[in-house]
Design a protein around this motif. Structure first.
Motif, PDB file in Angstrom:
ATOM      1  N   ALA A   1       0.835  -1.203   0.000  1.00 53.46           N
ATOM      2  CA  ALA A   1       0.000   0.000   0.000  1.00 53.46           C
ATOM      3  C   ALA A   1       0.870   1.253   0.000  1.00 53.46           C
ATOM      4  O   ALA A   1       0.583   2.223  -0.727  1.00 53.46           O
ATOM      5  N   GLY A   2       1.938   1.220   0.769  1.00 51.23           N
ATOM      6  CA  GLY A   2       2.855   2.360   0.800  1.00 51.23           C
ATOM      7  C   GLY A   2       3.493   2.595  -0.555  1.00 51.23           C
ATOM      8  O   GLY A   2       3.633   3.724  -1.023  1.00 51.23           O
ATOM      9  N   ALA A   3       3.863   1.469  -1.213  1.00 54.61           N
ATOM     10  CA  ALA A   3       4.475   1.587  -2.532  1.00 54.61           C
ATOM     11  C   ALA A   3       3.487   2.178  -3.523  1.00 54.61           C
ATOM     12  O   ALA A   3       3.826   3.058  -4.321  1.00 54.61           O
ATOM     13  N   LEU A   4       2.250   1.719  -3.450  1.00 50.86           N
ATOM     14  CA  LEU A   4       1.231   2.228  -4.360  1.00 50.86           C
ATOM     15  C   LEU A   4       0.956   3.711  -4.111  1.00 50.86           C
ATOM     16  O   LEU A   4       0.819   4.500  -5.039  1.00 50.86           O
ATOM     17  N   ALA A   5       0.894   4.061  -2.833  1.00 52.70           N
ATOM     18  CA  ALA A   5       0.600   5.452  -2.496  1.00 52.70           C
ATOM     19  C   ALA A   5       1.770   6.362  -2.851  1.00 52.70           C
ATOM     20  O   ALA A   5       1.619   7.588  -2.881  1.00 52.70           O
ATOM     21  N   GLY A   6       2.923   5.781  -3.108  1.00 54.23           N
ATOM     22  CA  GLY A   6       4.077   6.591  -3.502  1.00 54.23           C
ATOM     23  C   GLY A   6       4.809   7.195  -2.320  1.00 54.23           C
ATOM     24  O   GLY A   6       5.147   8.376  -2.317  1.00 54.23           O
ATOM     25  N   ILE A   7       5.028   6.382  -1.307  1.00 56.88           N
ATOM     26  CA  ILE A   7       5.676   6.888  -0.099  1.00 56.88           C
ATOM     27  C   ILE A   7       7.152   6.497  -0.102  1.00 56.88           C
ATOM     28  O   ILE A   7       7.483   5.333  -0.389  1.00 56.88           O
ATOM     29  N   PHE A   8       8.004   7.433   0.171  1.00 58.17           N
ATOM     30  CA  PHE A   8       9.445   7.217   0.215  1.00 58.17           C
ATOM     31  C   PHE A   8       9.778   6.163   1.256  1.00 58.17           C
ATOM     32  O   PHE A   8       9.198   6.184   2.338  1.00 58.17           O
ATOM     33  N   PRO A   9      10.661   5.234   1.014  1.00 59.16           N
ATOM     34  CA  PRO A   9      11.474   4.985  -0.194  1.00 59.16           C
ATOM     35  C   PRO A   9      10.983   3.773  -0.961  1.00 59.16           C
ATOM     36  O   PRO A   9      11.784   3.083  -1.560  1.00 59.16           O
ATOM     37  N   LEU A  10       9.682   3.528  -0.930  1.00 57.79           N
ATOM     38  CA  LEU A  10       9.167   2.317  -1.566  1.00 57.79           C
ATOM     39  C   LEU A  10       9.137   2.468  -3.091  1.00 57.79           C
ATOM     40  O   LEU A  10       9.226   3.578  -3.618  1.00 57.79           O
ATOM     41  N   ALA A  11       8.976   1.301  -3.765  1.00 64.70           N
ATOM     42  CA  ALA A  11       9.171   1.262  -5.215  1.00 64.70           C
ATOM     43  C   ALA A  11       8.317   2.280  -5.967  1.00 64.70           C
ATOM     44  O   ALA A  11       8.799   2.995  -6.838  1.00 64.70           O
TER      45      ALA A  11
ATOM     46  N   MET B   1       9.648  15.527  -2.168  1.00 67.19           N
ATOM     47  CA  MET B   1       9.317  15.641  -0.746  1.00 67.19           C
ATOM     48  C   MET B   1       7.877  16.070  -0.542  1.00 67.19           C
ATOM     49  O   MET B   1       7.149  15.504   0.283  1.00 67.19           O
ATOM     50  N   VAL B   2       7.456  17.040  -1.346  1.00 64.74           N
ATOM     51  CA  VAL B   2       6.078  17.510  -1.235  1.00 64.74           C
ATOM     52  C   VAL B   2       5.114  16.360  -1.533  1.00 64.74           C
ATOM     53  O   VAL B   2       4.133  16.145  -0.817  1.00 64.74           O
ATOM     54  N   MET B   3       5.433  15.605  -2.569  1.00 66.15           N
ATOM     55  CA  MET B   3       4.530  14.525  -2.950  1.00 66.15           C
ATOM     56  C   MET B   3       4.439  13.458  -1.867  1.00 66.15           C
ATOM     57  O   MET B   3       3.362  12.949  -1.576  1.00 66.15           O
ATOM     58  N   THR B   4       5.585  13.133  -1.262  1.00 67.92           N
ATOM     59  CA  THR B   4       5.546  12.138  -0.200  1.00 67.92           C
ATOM     60  C   THR B   4       4.713  12.630   0.972  1.00 67.92           C
ATOM     61  O   THR B   4       3.887  11.906   1.524  1.00 67.92           O
ATOM     62  N   LEU B   5       4.924  13.896   1.322  1.00 70.12           N
ATOM     63  CA  LEU B   5       4.159  14.449   2.436  1.00 70.12           C
ATOM     64  C   LEU B   5       2.666  14.426   2.130  1.00 70.12           C
ATOM     65  O   LEU B   5       1.850  14.035   2.964  1.00 70.12           O
ATOM     66  N   LEU B   6       2.327  14.838   0.895  1.00 67.11           N
ATOM     67  CA  LEU B   6       0.921  14.835   0.503  1.00 67.11           C
ATOM     68  C   LEU B   6       0.355  13.424   0.579  1.00 67.11           C
ATOM     69  O   LEU B   6      -0.747  13.190   1.071  1.00 67.11           O
ATOM     70  N   ALA B   7       1.136  12.458   0.078  1.00 62.09           N
ATOM     71  CA  ALA B   7       0.669  11.071   0.069  1.00 62.09           C
ATOM     72  C   ALA B   7       0.451  10.572   1.492  1.00 62.09           C
ATOM     73  O   ALA B   7      -0.586   9.995   1.820  1.00 62.09           O
TER      74      ALA B   7
END
Lengths: 539, 637
Positions: B395-405, B515-521
């Protein structure tokens, strides 16, 4: 080597079934099992013998002496070497005063039609192994006579002989529908007979007129010239200019031949005899009807319309292609609305045969060779689909889609084999139907007379084929078994298994190695096309 | 090994044949099941190993020479039309082959556990093997027609596997009935396939070959200095919208969830549905700017609409299905913007983490005795710890959370849209990724948090046959981003000889964006998780979703995926076609055409009864008529 041995191999293949029919007359009527065996053995022997014919058409690496070694050479490199156009020719004077001969021969166009006929006849015999109970001997006799008649149509190189075989093929089929058919069989038999007969009467007139015009044209230069119905001779004279047809006369004759063949194919809007005939015919009748008889129409279009009247063919190509495309789409839509499985498959033939006509009137090697291959393919897959429908009809005595559901669960082998046939019919790559379908569509696309506009409509037929076939397979074979009558149906017995597995073999082979089949037709197809191009350029 | 690449698709094909022709005859149930599973898995694992060797041998070659081809025989040859039956192994094929065989191996092994006790398990494994063979044919074909063989072959297997439980009367919630779903997948794909057929014919018309590369004469090589009509690439795009489930043909994919879950993971997430993206990347040379604009917009809008639809689903698999549609939209959009390598990057990472999510959902379904309705779940993290933790990674990888694929690949797509100046596309994709994080947070909360809301089942963790594949894929989802890390861009460089794309400079702006995208995600996922954990009491199978309170009827719009399906099936297309068919069959054909034929027949019957009076029976009348006839005929000629 085969052709030089002096054995009239083609005539043997042609008359063997008729002789078998004669032999059956001497078998006592109550020995039904023996009759079946004899008929099957005769038809299998005819098939085995016809297997010798392709050997004459496959060039080896040097393009010279034909033989099996050539097949592998061809597969590797795809030879385009040209070959003698007519092989295995046998000629005997028949009615010398009118120049009518018993003249048979095979070229690359008839080759696979002959093999298809000898292949499907045993399959058809197997498909009605148990179901024909009344007058079994008469049935076997008619099947064998029909085989000879159909073979005669494909090998006759004399116009009159061709016509005789053409009309004669109607008789056994009409009887088959009329005697062993279901409910409305007399209506269907009469309709089948009269409709196709009406078309061929005009063709007879055109044949006689052609022979007379030919006689008159040649007698003008050589007073001693007698009439001939030899189609090779007439064609030669047309090509070298000794015989020149007035454009309007040529168009009329073209029209007469075309009408006879269009009814047989059947092309839209001459198709309505077909569903009636199929629904009433016994399974073997449907297999032969769809598998071979319809091909007589498309074969005739190539052999006579294209080869005798190349300029007119080109002139008429767009109009005929439009009819073909209407047939493709119309047949598919109407097939979708059927609730009777046999009718559904019958209408699918209208659609599929439309593709074949489209390929033929592409008037180029890709279109025509694709169409010839597709004639074989349609014979195999639609023939097998009729076998499949016949199998379930034997068990349930109904073909209504609503009666079925979940057949794949109760009859897994039957379901699996039927699925392959459905996919073959739908043109899935890897099976035979795709190769023919794509090649002839590509041909039509490349054709200067047709082009992409035609294909944009034709591919709708490809979509719709999936729609009606999946509807049938989904309704009848998938879903839950909700009708208790289907819950305990036995799976295929040995004979039924054979009647479905036998067609499966070429279906897969053609899917991956179609060049084995394209090989034999190259020379003849190239010749047809060449004369269309030359003929038009010469105008 | 490079001249033995045909072994790669052949091995699973042999597995299929052995299972389809031999194994089903084995009488003992347990033995049959074991044989089928082991043969199928063995064939795919072997194929993976061969692919691995071939991959390293390819890598040993210098960059520009990395292309191996084997022509086995001439498939079709008549007139001008010649098509080889040949395979191609270049950097693009290689990564696809590794993904396909790798993920397939894992899913085959998982299936041994998941399908245990199924009544048609031999068929299942046979189809699965056939699928792998066809998919490999698709990505390794050296010409478009052979690619199409694979394309249709995987479609067939998809049909067969969606319909695997074709005889189930009423499925669980959301599972629907398998038969119509299978038929729908086949038919909808056929629409795209028809466009593909036209495109192939047009390409052959122009180039007289459908081979990709052939010593400078392949159509992809000649096309570099030749104008190809936009219509051709547009037709290919239609094909892509079918297979890769894009607007307007995506409607089959959510229904396809009726199939067994490993099938959803393999075919409807990791491999088959990405074939369209592969197709664009492979044939990108012939895509014109005009078509690429369409490609981008189709992808972006699909990404957004499907992501919003995923928010409103109640079925654990439907969420993932719409999520797949949405992620495919990202890939297609990336390809449309010319970032082919990035599209393939996302394809690969998505293949890993979405397979993980689907297998995880399969484990959940398995552990809750065929429950798929998330409203009946809850609290499963206590009963299924391995499934929970691995699912969380996915789920983290899909959501685009650092540092997942998924972070690396999705971020590259967004960065590309930004640097290319496609701001509207960028905004759409950002909104879609917010929705993505939200629905994953919602799903985690509804499935694994809170308390179990339905006590008709006893939840349990799945066996090792299923959990080990989950762990393997979770590790993959952690590390897969490494294949194309900013700065090194190993994948982009590897694909450069084929795709001709160069990595973007990764500047400060990109770091900020990342960074912004990870925070948003993270924020969006947290909101989703938080809302559905705190409102847990309102989650009930009998009432609307808690969010319905705020959204009102907009919720139904999302739940019905913007009414595409309803429009086709209930309002316009299907009913229209049915009435047309009924009219043509019962009225036009019967009364019209056949009526005319019978009318002619009756006319002659009538005529003959009149003519009968001529049949006087007098010989001399006949003789006279005959004579006149002869004179006319002879006189004419």
């Amino acid at each position: 080597m085969l052709m030089n041995a002096g054995i009239p191999i083609l005539s043997i293949i042609l008359w063997l079934p008729a002789l078998g029919a004669l032999l059956l007359m001497f078998v006592p009527g109550e020995q039904v099992a023996r009759q079946r065996q004899i008929a099957l053995i005769v038809s299998v022997v005819a098939f085995v013998l016809s297997g010798l014919l392709p050997l004459g058409f496959i060039p080896n690496a040097e393009g010279a002496a034909p033989g099996w070694t050539g097949i592998f050479g061809f597969m590797q490199q795809g030879s385009t070497a040209t070959l003698p156009d007519m092989l295995f020719v046998d000629q005997v004077a028949w009615i010398p005063s009118f120049g009518i001969n018993y003249l048979v021969g095979v070229d690359g166009i008839s080759l696979w039609m002959v093999v298809l006929t000898t292949f499907l006849t045993p399959v058809a015999l197997l498909s009605t192994w148990h179901s024909i109970k009344t007058q079994a001997r008469a049935f076997q006799v008619l099947m064998l006579l029909l085989e000879t008649a159909m073979l005669g149509v494909f090998v006759a190189q004399d116009l009159f002989l061709f016509y005789v075989f053409w009309e004669f093929s109607l008789v056994p089929m009409a009887f088959m529908i009329g005697i062993w058919g279901s409910g409305n069989r007399i209506y269907a038999a009469v309709k089948f007979f009269l409709y196709t007969f009406a078309g061929s009467v005009l063709m007879l007139m055109a044949i006689i007129a052609l022979a007379i015009i030919h006689r008159n044209a040649l007698a003008a230069e050589d007073a001693g010239f007698r009439m001939t119905f030899n189609v090779m001779r007439i064609m030669e004279d047309l090509r070298n200019g000794s015989l020149a047809l007035d454009t309007n006369v040529a168009r009329l004759m073209f029209g007469a031949f075309f009408l006879a063949f269009a009814i047989k194919v059947p092309m839209w809007p001459f198709h309505t005899w077909l569903p009636d005939a199929h629904v009433e015919a016994p399974t073997a009748g449907s297999v032969i009807l769809a598998g071979v008889l319809l091909k007589m129409g498309t074969y005739g279009l190539i052999r006579f319309n294209l080869m005798l009247f190349p300029e007119v063919s080109r002139w008429a190509a767009p109009a005929i292609a439009i009819l073909a495309i209407i047939g493709i789409i119309y047949g598919a839509i109407v097939a979708f609305a059927q609730s009777d499985m046999k009718k559904l498959v019958a209408y699918s033939s209208v659609s599929h045969m439309g593709f074949i006509v489209l390929g033929i009137f592409a008037l180029n090697p890709e279109g025509i060779s694709g169409a010839i291959l597709q004639m074989v393919n349609h014979g195999l897959s639609t023939g097998a689909l009729f076998v499949a429908v016949g199998i379930i009809y034997e068990r349930r005595h109904t073909r209504e889609l609503a009666e079925f559901g979940g057949l794949w669960t109760t009859m897994p082998i039957y379901g699996g084999l039927t699925l392959v046939m459905v996919l073959s019919s739908a043109g899935l790559p890897g099976l035979n139907g795709f190769v023919g379908e794509f090649t002839m569509m590509q041909g039509a696309y490349l054709s200067p007379d047709l082009g992409w506009q035609f294909l944009a409509f034709a591919v709708i037929g490809v979509i719709l084929a999936a729609v009606y076939l999946m509807r049938m397979f989904g309704r009848a074979f998938m879903g839950p078994v909700d009708n208790p009558e289907n819950a305990h149906l036995p799976d295929l017995d040995r004979v039924e298994l054979a009647s479905l597995v036998v067609p499966l073999v070429p279906i897969v082979i053609i899917g991956f190695l179609p060049n084995l089949f394209f090989a034999g037709m190259q020379g003849s197809v190239a010749e047809v096309v060449q004369h269309i191009v030359v003929g038009v350029a010469g105008q | 090994m490079l001249n033995l690449i045909w072994l790669i698709p052949l091995l699973p094909m042999l597995g299929f044949l052995v299972n389809a022709l031999g194994v089903w005859r084995v009488r003992d149930d347990a033995q049959r099941e074991r044989l089928a599973g082991y043969i199928a898995s063995g064939a795919v694992v072997l194929s993976f190993l061969v692919a691995l060797v071939a991959f390293f041998q390819l890598g040993a070659l210098p960059g520009e020479e990395r292309r191996a081809g084997v022509v086995l025989w001439e498939w079709m040859g008549t007139g001008r039309f010649h098509i080889p039956f040949g395979f191609l192994f270049d950097p693009l094929s290689a990564v696809m082959v590794l993904l396909v065989t790798g993920v397939s191996s894992i899913i085959h092994i998982y299936s041994i556990g998941y399908m245990h006790g199924d009544s048609r398990v031999v068929r299942y494994f046979a189809y699965l093997n056939l699928f792998v063979a066809m998919m490999l044919c698709l990505v390794m074909a050296d010409n478009l027609l052979l690619l199409f063989l694979g394309w249709e072959g995987v479609g067939l297997c998809s049909f067969l596997l969606i319909g695997h439980w074709y005889d189930k009367k009423e499925g669980n919630f959301g599972r629907g009935v398998a038969t119509p779903a299978a038929a729908k997948a086949f038919i909808v794909n056929r629409i795209g396939d028809a466009a593909m057929l036209l495109a192939m014919m047009a390409l052959f018309f122009q180039f007289e070959t459908l081979t990709f590369f052939h010593e400078g004469a392949g159509f992809l090589e000649t096309a570099e200095h030749m104008q190809v009509s936009s219509i051709v690439s547009f037709l290919l795009l239609i094909g892509v919208t079918g297979k890769s489930a894009q607007i307007p043909l995506f409607v089959w994919l959510p229904d396809a969830m009726a199939g067994p879950t490993p099938v959803s993971a393999l075919i409807h997430a990791a491999t088959m549905v990405t074939a369209g993206v592969y197709l664009i990347a492979r044939t990108h040379v012939i895509f014109t700017d005009a078509t690429l604009g369409w490609v981008t917009w189709v992808g972006a809008i699909t990404a957004l609409l499907a992501a919003t639809a995923a928010v409103a689903q109640m079925d654990i698999k439907k969420v993932l299905a719409y999520s797949t549609v949405s992620q495919l939209g990202y890939m297609v959009a990336a390809a449309g913007m010319g970032a082919y390598a990035v599209a393939i990057f996302h394809l690969l990472t998505h293949g890993v983490f979405k397979a993980l999510l689907f297998l995880g959902s399969g484990s959940v379904i398995h552990g809750t005795h065929e429950t798929q309705d998330m409203r009946k779940m809850g609290g499963l993290r206590r009963h299924m710890p391995v499934t929970y933790w691995t699912y969380l990674v996915g789920a983290g990888a899909l959501a685009g959370i650092f540092p997942l694929a998924g972070f690396w690949s999705k971020d590259e797509i967004l960065a590309h849209a930004w640097t290319e100046g496609q701001f509207l596309i960028f905004v759409i994709l950002v909104v879609a990724s917010l929705a993505t994080a939200f629905y994953m947070g919602r799903q985690i909360a509804m499935v694994f948090w809170g308390n179990q809301r339905d006590h008709t089942y006893h939840a349990h963790e799945s066996g090792q046959m299923m959990t080990i594949p989950l762990i393997v894929l979770a590790v993959g989802s952690l590390l897969a981003g490494a294949m194309n890390l900013p700065g090194r861009h190993a994948l982009t460089h590897w694909l450069e000889p084929v795709l001709h794309t160069h990595p973007h400079e990764f500047g400060v702006a990109n770091w900020v964006l990342a960074m912004v995208m990870t925070l948003l995600a993270v924020g969006s996922a947290f909101v989703g998780w938080r809302y559905y954990t705190t409102n847990e009491v309102k989650i009930d199978a009998k009432v609307k979703d808690p969010l319905y309170h705020y959204t009102g009827d907009l919720w139904e719009l999302l739940e019905e995926a913007w009414f595409f399906d309803a429009f086709y099936e209930k309002m316009a297309v299907v009913p229209g076609f049915r009435s047309l068919a009924a009219f043509l069959a019962t009225v036009f054909d019967k009364e019209g055409i056949d009526g005319a034929v019978n009318g002619v027949g009756q006319f002659f019957t009538h005529l003959s009864s009149q003519v009968r009076s001529f049949q006087s029976g007098y010989m001399r009348t006949y003789a006279l008529v005959f004579l006149v006839g002869v004179i006319v005929v002879v006189g004419y000629f």
